[in-house]
Design a protein around this motif. Structure first.
Motif, short mmCIF file in Angstrom:
data_model
loop_
_atom_site.label_atom_id
_atom_site.label_comp_id
_atom_site.label_asym_id
_atom_site.label_seq_id
_atom_site.Cartn_x
_atom_site.Cartn_y
_atom_site.Cartn_z
N PHE A 156 2.77 -9.65 2.95
CA PHE A 156 2.78 -10.60 1.84
C PHE A 156 3.61 -10.03 0.71
CE2 PHE A 156 -0.84 -11.88 4.29
CZ PHE A 156 -0.97 -13.25 4.09
N TYR A 157 4.16 -10.92 -0.12
CA TYR A 157 4.96 -10.50 -1.28
C TYR A 157 4.15 -10.69 -2.56
CZ TYR A 157 9.16 -10.46 1.66
OH TYR A 157 10.09 -10.18 2.62
N PHE A 158 4.19 -9.69 -3.44
CA PHE A 158 3.45 -9.76 -4.70
C PHE A 158 4.37 -9.40 -5.87
CE2 PHE A 158 0.33 -8.85 -1.39
CZ PHE A 158 -0.56 -9.90 -1.59
N ALA A 159 4.68 -10.41 -6.68
CA ALA A 159 5.44 -10.18 -7.91
C ALA A 159 4.49 -9.63 -8.97
CB ALA A 159 6.08 -11.48 -8.39
N LEU A 160 4.98 -8.72 -9.80
CA LEU A 160 4.16 -8.15 -10.86
C LEU A 160 5.03 -7.50 -11.90
CD1 LEU A 160 3.25 -4.60 -10.40
CD2 LEU A 160 3.67 -5.76 -8.22
N ASP A 161 4.44 -7.24 -13.05
CA ASP A 161 5.07 -6.44 -14.10
C ASP A 161 4.06 -5.37 -14.48
OD1 ASP A 161 6.05 -5.33 -16.47
OD2 ASP A 161 6.97 -7.19 -17.13
N ALA A 162 4.40 -4.11 -14.20
CA ALA A 162 3.46 -3.01 -14.40
C ALA A 162 3.09 -2.80 -15.85
CB ALA A 162 4.05 -1.71 -13.83
N SER A 163 3.84 -3.37 -16.78
CA SER A 163 3.50 -3.26 -18.20
C SER A 163 2.54 -4.36 -18.64
CB SER A 163 4.77 -3.32 -19.06
OG SER A 163 5.37 -4.60 -19.01
N LYS A 164 2.26 -5.30 -17.75
CA LYS A 164 1.40 -6.43 -18.10
C LYS A 164 0.14 -6.53 -17.24
CE LYS A 164 5.22 -9.32 -19.75
NZ LYS A 164 5.95 -10.61 -19.56
N VAL A 165 0.18 -5.94 -16.05
CA VAL A 165 -0.95 -6.04 -15.13
C VAL A 165 -1.22 -4.69 -14.49
CG1 VAL A 165 -0.51 -8.47 -14.61
CG2 VAL A 165 0.52 -6.68 -13.18
N ASN A 185 -14.40 -18.82 8.60
CA ASN A 185 -15.27 -19.84 7.99
C ASN A 185 -15.92 -19.37 6.68
OD1 ASN A 185 -16.91 -17.92 9.16
ND2 ASN A 185 -18.44 -19.39 9.91
N GLU A 186 -15.51 -18.23 6.17
CA GLU A 186 -16.17 -17.66 4.99
C GLU A 186 -15.67 -18.26 3.68
OE1 GLU A 186 -17.20 -13.14 6.60
OE2 GLU A 186 -15.98 -13.41 4.81
N VAL A 187 -16.56 -18.24 2.70
CA VAL A 187 -16.22 -18.49 1.29
C VAL A 187 -16.28 -17.14 0.59
CG1 VAL A 187 -16.91 -19.60 -0.86
CG2 VAL A 187 -17.12 -20.84 1.31
N VAL A 188 -15.19 -16.79 -0.13
CA VAL A 188 -15.06 -15.47 -0.73
C VAL A 188 -14.82 -15.60 -2.22
CG1 VAL A 188 -13.71 -13.32 -0.74
CG2 VAL A 188 -14.12 -14.54 1.42
N ILE A 189 -15.47 -14.73 -3.00
CA ILE A 189 -15.20 -14.63 -4.44
C ILE A 189 -14.57 -13.27 -4.70
CG2 ILE A 189 -16.17 -14.52 -6.77
CD1 ILE A 189 -18.40 -16.37 -5.85
N ASP A 190 -13.38 -13.28 -5.31
CA ASP A 190 -12.69 -12.06 -5.72
C ASP A 190 -12.85 -11.97 -7.24
OD1 ASP A 190 -11.08 -9.88 -6.05
OD2 ASP A 190 -9.22 -10.85 -5.43
N MET A 191 -13.78 -11.12 -7.69
CA MET A 191 -14.19 -11.14 -9.10
C MET A 191 -13.12 -10.61 -10.06
SD MET A 191 -18.23 -10.09 -8.96
CE MET A 191 -18.45 -10.26 -10.74
N PHE A 192 -12.25 -9.72 -9.58
CA PHE A 192 -11.24 -9.12 -10.44
C PHE A 192 -9.91 -9.14 -9.68
CE2 PHE A 192 -15.39 -7.00 -10.71
CZ PHE A 192 -15.78 -7.41 -11.97
N THR A 193 -9.35 -10.32 -9.57
CA THR A 193 -8.29 -10.55 -8.58
C THR A 193 -6.97 -9.90 -8.92
OG1 THR A 193 -7.36 -12.27 -7.16
CG2 THR A 193 -7.37 -12.72 -9.55
N GLY A 194 -6.68 -9.66 -10.21
CA GLY A 194 -5.38 -9.12 -10.57
C GLY A 194 -4.27 -10.05 -10.13
N ILE A 195 -3.25 -9.50 -9.46
CA ILE A 195 -2.12 -10.33 -9.01
C ILE A 195 -2.39 -11.00 -7.66
CG2 ILE A 195 -0.50 -8.94 -10.31
CD1 ILE A 195 0.35 -7.64 -7.62
N GLY A 196 -3.61 -10.77 -7.10
CA GLY A 196 -4.02 -11.47 -5.89
C GLY A 196 -3.86 -10.75 -4.57
N PRO A 197 -3.79 -9.40 -4.51
CA PRO A 197 -3.57 -8.74 -3.22
C PRO A 197 -4.73 -8.83 -2.24
CG PRO A 197 -3.95 -7.11 -4.95
CD PRO A 197 -3.82 -8.44 -5.63
N PHE A 198 -5.95 -9.04 -2.74
CA PHE A 198 -7.07 -9.37 -1.85
C PHE A 198 -7.08 -10.87 -1.58
CE2 PHE A 198 -9.29 -5.39 -3.23
CZ PHE A 198 -9.74 -4.93 -2.00
#
Length: 343
Positions: A156-165, A185-198
């Motif tokens: 997967f590709y993840f755009a980010l700015d290390a000075s902001k996130v 079939n799961e429902v998942v909660i990512d509580m601290f998702t950041g840029i979304g890598p999980f």
């Protein structure tokens, strides 16, 4: 030299096109700047404009060269006679380092690292990760451009700015471990998702993901990355919110909750448990622990989890416990995979 330039949103189909046509220049690496990707190409083709791209001529030094051989930090010290950082992080086309043993030679160190690893730029942390958004400040040592980049992880590709996130590339293996555990079939909660890598890879394989973060820049990049990786809005909902408030609002809907905030995860345990389904679910609980060994750190983490949850729930089972790495002398990051069922 020629560069094929595309919007970051088109990176997947653009790379597929250029590879299929066999025109990518194999001696050089792509560059990421200002929400665009610059691919080194050997010749232009008409299809580039059809894919929303265009071609420009650039100086050969614009693209990082692919190194023929990558030396370790200790090998670099012996070859160049300069003390190197104890560790570094390669994120996309940049390197991030936490310290320089000899500040008077930081430009030399930056140039050596840039050439050895084949990156666009090298940055030195000048302010530690801090504040509620967990961000740092960086100084450019070598190369050009800013701290925006695109990192590839688990296909997967993840755009980010290390000075902001905040983003830790060393967690890639741990993220992949959790991703592989998720069922379709799961429902998942990512509580601290950041840029979304999980959240983003999981949303590609499960029923639904709710991703939460308090940092507005993290939410911006999470939404961008969902678009880059073509994740359906029906599979992923992203909230700019405080997880302690949002999870109780969502109610007991989750088969799995990810709590990747080791600095302060204990403060969020009670609201996290309010999000687990009544018939049970799994919490991935991350925490920093100071102890003399991994074994002692795991033992301490188990004790902390019990102390923080004993008044909330007693019916739980720790399925897995690992001290993944020493983040500082005698400081470990521990992860507990805990199955919890309401009494």
């Amino acid at each position: 030299m020629l560069a094929a330039i595309f919007s970051i949103l088109d990176i997947v189909r653009a790379e597929t096109l250029l590879r299929s046509k066999g025109i990518l220049h194999q001696a050089y690496k792509p560059v990421f700047l200002n929400y665009k990707v610059y691919f080194p190409i050997e010749r232009s083709i008409p299809e580039i404009t059809k894919f929303g791209g265009h071609v420009e001529e650039v100086d050969e030094s614009f693209f990082p060269k692919r190194p023929r051989r990558v030396l370790s930090l200790s090998q670099l010290e012996r070859v160049h006679g300069i003390r190197m950082p104890r560790s570094l992080s390669i994120v996309g086309d940049i390197i991030l380092i936490n310290e320089i043993p000899d500040p008077t030679r930081k430009k030399e160190v930056g140039d050596i690292l840039s050439e050895n690893y084949g990156v666009r730029a090298v940055f030195l942390k000048i302010r530690e990760v801090s504040g509620k958004y967990r961000i740092a400040q960086w100084e450019l040592l070598s190369g050009y451009g800013n701290t925006f980049t695109v990192h590839r992880e688990n296909n997967f590709y993840f755009a980010l700015d290390a000075s902001k996130v905040f983003f830790n590339p060393r967690m890639g293996g741990e993220r992949n471990r959790v991703i592989q555990l998720v069922k379709d079939n799961e429902v998942v909660i990512d509580m601290f998702t950041g840029i979304g890598p999980f959240a983003i890879p999981i949303a590609k394989k499960c029923a639904k993901v709710y991703a939460i973060d308090l940092n507005p820049s993290a939410i911006e990049f999470a939404n961008l990355n969902a678009n880059i990786n073509k994740v359906s809005p029906n599979k992923l909902t992203i909230f700019h919110a405080d997880a302690a408030e949002k999870v109780p609002e969502l109610g007991p809907i989750a088969d799995r909750i990810i709590m990747n905030y080791p600095e302060a995860s204990t403060n969020f345990l009670e609201p996290a448990l309010m999000g687990i389904k009544r018939d049970g679910g799994i919490v991935h609980f991350y925490i920093f622990v100071r102890e003399k060994s991994k074994e002692e750190a795991i033992k301490k983490a188990r004790e902390i989890f019990y102390e923080k949850t004993v008044h909330i729930v007693r019916n739980y089972k720790i399925l897995n416990a690992m001290a993944s790495r020493e983040v500082a002398p005698r400081k470990y990051m521990v992860v507990l995979d805990v199955f919890i069922r309401a009494d």
